[in-house]
Design a protein around this motif. Structure first.
Motif, PDB file in Angstrom:
ATOM      1  N   SER A 162     -61.815 -39.077 -85.113  1.00  0.00           N
ATOM      2  CA  SER A 162     -62.669 -40.267 -85.144  1.00  0.00           C
ATOM      3  C   SER A 162     -62.458 -41.015 -86.447  1.00  0.00           C
ATOM      4  O   SER A 162     -61.921 -40.475 -87.415  1.00  0.00           O
ATOM      5  CB  SER A 162     -64.153 -39.893 -84.995  1.00  0.00           C
TER       6      SER A 162
ATOM      7  N   VAL B  68     -71.178 -45.152 -87.183  1.00  0.00           N
ATOM      8  CA  VAL B  68     -70.634 -44.798 -85.876  1.00  0.00           C
ATOM      9  C   VAL B  68     -69.277 -44.142 -86.063  1.00  0.00           C
ATOM     10  O   VAL B  68     -68.387 -44.720 -86.703  1.00  0.00           O
ATOM     11  CB  VAL B  68     -70.477 -46.048 -84.978  1.00  0.00           C
TER      12      VAL B  68
ATOM     13  N   HIS C 187     -69.837 -43.081 -75.419  1.00  0.00           N
ATOM     14  CA  HIS C 187     -70.096 -42.441 -76.715  1.00  0.00           C
ATOM     15  C   HIS C 187     -70.623 -43.463 -77.718  1.00  0.00           C
ATOM     16  O   HIS C 187     -71.617 -43.212 -78.417  1.00  0.00           O
ATOM     17  CB  HIS C 187     -68.806 -41.808 -77.238  1.00  0.00           C
ATOM     18  N   ILE C 188     -69.971 -44.613 -77.800  1.00  0.00           N
ATOM     19  CA  ILE C 188     -70.386 -45.646 -78.763  1.00  0.00           C
ATOM     20  C   ILE C 188     -71.766 -46.188 -78.403  1.00  0.00           C
ATOM     21  O   ILE C 188     -72.617 -46.395 -79.279  1.00  0.00           O
ATOM     22  CB  ILE C 188     -69.338 -46.768 -78.812  1.00  0.00           C
TER      23      ILE C 188
ATOM     24  N   THR D 162     -74.373 -43.658 -79.469  1.00  0.00           N
ATOM     25  CA  THR D 162     -74.526 -43.599 -80.923  1.00  0.00           C
ATOM     26  C   THR D 162     -75.265 -44.826 -81.452  1.00  0.00           C
ATOM     27  O   THR D 162     -76.171 -44.704 -82.288  1.00  0.00           O
ATOM     28  CB  THR D 162     -73.153 -43.492 -81.598  1.00  0.00           C
TER      29      THR D 162
ATOM     30  N   LEU E  51     -66.169 -43.792 -84.506  1.00  0.00           N
ATOM     31  CA  LEU E  51     -65.409 -44.397 -83.414  1.00  0.00           C
ATOM     32  C   LEU E  51     -64.483 -43.339 -82.822  1.00  0.00           C
ATOM     33  O   LEU E  51     -63.595 -42.819 -83.510  1.00  0.00           O
ATOM     34  CB  LEU E  51     -64.605 -45.589 -83.927  1.00  0.00           C
TER      35      LEU E  51
ATOM     36  N   ARG F  85     -65.202 -43.428 -74.098  1.00  0.00           N
ATOM     37  CA  ARG F  85     -65.324 -44.044 -75.432  1.00  0.00           C
ATOM     38  C   ARG F  85     -66.503 -45.009 -75.464  1.00  0.00           C
ATOM     39  O   ARG F  85     -67.284 -45.039 -76.416  1.00  0.00           O
ATOM     40  CB  ARG F  85     -64.031 -44.782 -75.795  1.00  0.00           C
TER      41      ARG F  85
ATOM     42  N   LEU G  39     -67.011 -52.961 -79.824  1.00  0.00           N
ATOM     43  CA  LEU G  39     -66.627 -51.814 -80.649  1.00  0.00           C
ATOM     44  C   LEU G  39     -65.663 -50.893 -79.905  1.00  0.00           C
ATOM     45  O   LEU G  39     -64.741 -50.326 -80.502  1.00  0.00           O
ATOM     46  CB  LEU G  39     -67.862 -51.030 -81.080  1.00  0.00           C
ATOM     47  N   THR G  40     -65.879 -50.740 -78.593  1.00  0.00           N
ATOM     48  CA  THR G  40     -65.005 -49.880 -77.801  1.00  0.00           C
ATOM     49  C   THR G  40     -63.596 -50.456 -77.719  1.00  0.00           C
ATOM     50  O   THR G  40     -62.602 -49.721 -77.786  1.00  0.00           O
ATOM     51  CB  THR G  40     -65.586 -49.697 -76.384  1.00  0.00           C
TER      52      THR G  40
ATOM     53  N   ASP H 102     -71.492 -53.021 -77.897  1.00  0.00           N
ATOM     54  CA  ASP H 102     -70.859 -51.726 -77.627  1.00  0.00           C
ATOM     55  C   ASP H 102     -69.456 -51.922 -77.054  1.00  0.00           C
ATOM     56  O   ASP H 102     -68.519 -51.201 -77.417  1.00  0.00           O
ATOM     57  CB  ASP H 102     -71.699 -50.912 -76.637  1.00  0.00           C
TER      58      ASP H 102
ATOM     59  N   THR I 200     -61.972 -49.777 -80.917  1.00  0.00           N
ATOM     60  CA  THR I 200     -61.624 -48.356 -80.981  1.00  0.00           C
ATOM     61  C   THR I 200     -60.339 -48.073 -80.213  1.00  0.00           C
ATOM     62  O   THR I 200     -59.471 -47.320 -80.677  1.00  0.00           O
ATOM     63  CB  THR I 200     -62.774 -47.506 -80.413  1.00  0.00           C
TER      64      THR I 200
END
Length: 500
Positions: free
Chosen positions: A300, A334, A349-350, A353, A336, A346, A277-278, A274, A281
């Motif tokens: 997004s 996802v 949220h990720i 999800t 993003l 952020r 990915l953040t 996570d 993002t």
């Protein structure tokens, strides 16, 4: 003639064109040593030659009566597939990235086995790099794995996971009449295969018609930068050309673990995946803003994230060991949240999800051989890319593969591998792909982009460390200096840009 490609693999081959070559690459960077590059080439030739699949090529059936078959190549020459190359001075990461971008831009020769290995000299530190390329149809996780896996030593210094298969006398070439006869036998004994082929052909015709219809509204779609589904109007969904850009990121995995611990302590349990990915993002958000695009709260980018659901002791990146798994890949979708200005939000949220996707039945699962031996990340990256290719390009704007790798160093002829980066192909209409691997305490990220569609890829790459620092500051963590290796990589890349 029973070793026939699946209908999906046959469709992949026929869909491939000069704009979208469908091979997956891997970079292995070796530590400086006194090893002779010629010895590395010889070892690669020997190890790959022992695996029968690497000595086979794809043969089409006359009239396409049936799907193609794998057939031994009577003219197989391993020295043609294994090549020595050298970087121009000064041999920094910028030159290696450019070399990789050029060799992955072209399709593999269909008249030969579908793989290549480049032993690269001239690196600034005196070490070597090995760049492998394997076509997606060659890597199915069952009959064959990525060529990278057979190049690495086992703890005993022996061949890692390859078939100890002696090359017998040179095989004869399969004649067209034999291919035709074998196809007739298959049609008679397995008529459902013919029906599947017809269905596949009808599906391709429908897709072509749909693409023609869509082209009339493509320009209008691109004006909708703030679309809530994260795909329509995405600047990452553009027509791609034949040239590529490639960039690598070398990060400290411990920094992501610290963010995970701080977030969990603050009441929001997250995984290292996570966090990764953040950070991506955050980099995408800064990149969009640098382009002057409207980045609003609801903006997004929809990513397809194939996640390995197979439990592994090297699973720090995914943190999925406590999740019921069945040994497969799962496609998680996802959005993003690039429009969210707060880094902590952020991340939350990720994390929410990803948790929902992994624990629901909404993902697209692909069967995967459980317990893949050896160095599995290259094979899993390839399988993840295949999974993306099986989906409509409308389902996502970006593919991000995340594969946990071994946390102990691997070796080639006793020389340590200091870094490894994946190179994922671009699908039709997708201008960027991102591969993530954790290895020996580092987070290794490879970004492949269309050269025309993303001329500003460097801005995105430079924004990623800034997104990491933002997340560290959010949780009150010290923003530590980057490692010497990262400093050298970034400085070399910026110097190359100034020179150009």
């Amino acid at each position: 003639m029973t070793d026939r490609l699946s209908s999906q693999d046959a469709a992949l081959l026929r869909a491939e064109d000069v704009q979208t070559p469908l091979h997956v690459g891997t970079i292995l960077r070796l530590a400086p040593s006194d090893i002779d590059p010629a010895d590395v080439v010889e070892a690669v030739v020997t190890r790959t030659g022992r695996v029968r699949r690497f000595r086979q090529r794809v043969r089409e059936v006359p009239g396409r009566l049936a799907d193609p078959v794998w057939a031994d190549d009577p003219a197989f020459d391993p020295s043609w597939h294994v090549r020595r190359s050298a970087l121009p001075s000064p041999g920094r990461s910028a030159q290696l990235e450019e070399f990789v971008a050029r060799i992955v831009s072209r399709r593999l020769d269909r008249t030969r086995p579908l793989w290549e290995v480049h032993v690269v000299e001239g690196l600034s530190d005196g070490g070597l790099a090995i760049v492998t390329i394997c076509h997606q149809v060659l890597v199915d996780g069952l009959n064959a794995r990525d060529v990278t896996e057979v190049l690495l030593d086992t703890p005993g210094g022996e061949l890692d996971g390859a078939e100890e298969e002696e090359q017998a006398k040179r095989p004869r070439d399969v004649k067209a009449v034999e291919l035709f006869a074998g196809a007739l036998v298959d049609v008679v004994t397995r008529p459902t295969k013919l029906l599947d082929g017809v269905r596949s052909g009808v599906g391709s015709l429908r897709q072509t018609a749909t693409d023609v219809a869509d082209s009339s509204v493509e320009a209008a779609k691109f004006l909708l930068h703030a679309s809530t589904d994260g795909t329509s109007g995405s600047p990452l969904q553009v027509g791609v050309g034949t040239a590529r850009r490639y960039r690598i990121i070398h990060g400290d995995l411990e920094l992501l673990r610290e963010i995970r611990a701080a977030s969990t302590a603050a009441g929001t349990p997250v995984t290292v995946h996570d966090v990764a990915l953040t950070i991506l993002t955050g980099g995408l958000r800064a990149w969009l803003m640098s382009r002057g695009l409207p980045v609003m709260t609801g903006t997004s980018i929809r990513a397809m994230v194939p996640v390995s659901m197979h439990p592994t002791t090297a699973g720090e990146l995914n943190d999925l060991d406590d999740t019921p798994t069945g040994g497969h890949l799962k496609a998680c979708f996802v959005n993003l949240p690039v429009g969210e200005p707060d880094a902590e939000m952020r991340l939350a949220h990720i994390a929410h999800t990803m948790s929902r996707e992994l624990r629901s039945g909404h993902g697209v699962a692909a069967d995967l051989l459980a317990g893949l031996p050896g160095f599995a990340p290259p094979t899993l990256h390839s399988l993840g890319s295949r999974l993306s290719g099986a989906l409509s390009r409308r389902t996502h704007s970006l593919i991000v593969t995340n594969v946990p790798g071994p946390q102990e160093r691997r070796h080639v002829l006793g020389v340590p591998v200091t870094g490894t980066w994946p190179v994922l192909p671009l699908g039709p209409g997708h201008a960027l792909s991102v591969g993530i691997t954790s290895y020996a305490g580092f987070l290794e990220v490879g970004l492949l982009a269309d050269r025309r569609g993303l001329p500003d890829l460097d801005l995105l790459v430079d924004a990623v460390p800034e997104a990491l620092a933002e997340l560290q500051s959010t949780f009150g963590l010290p923003v530590r200096p980057t490692t010497a290796a990262t400093d050298a990589l970034l400085n070399g890349r910026k110097a190359a840009r100034r020179k150009s």
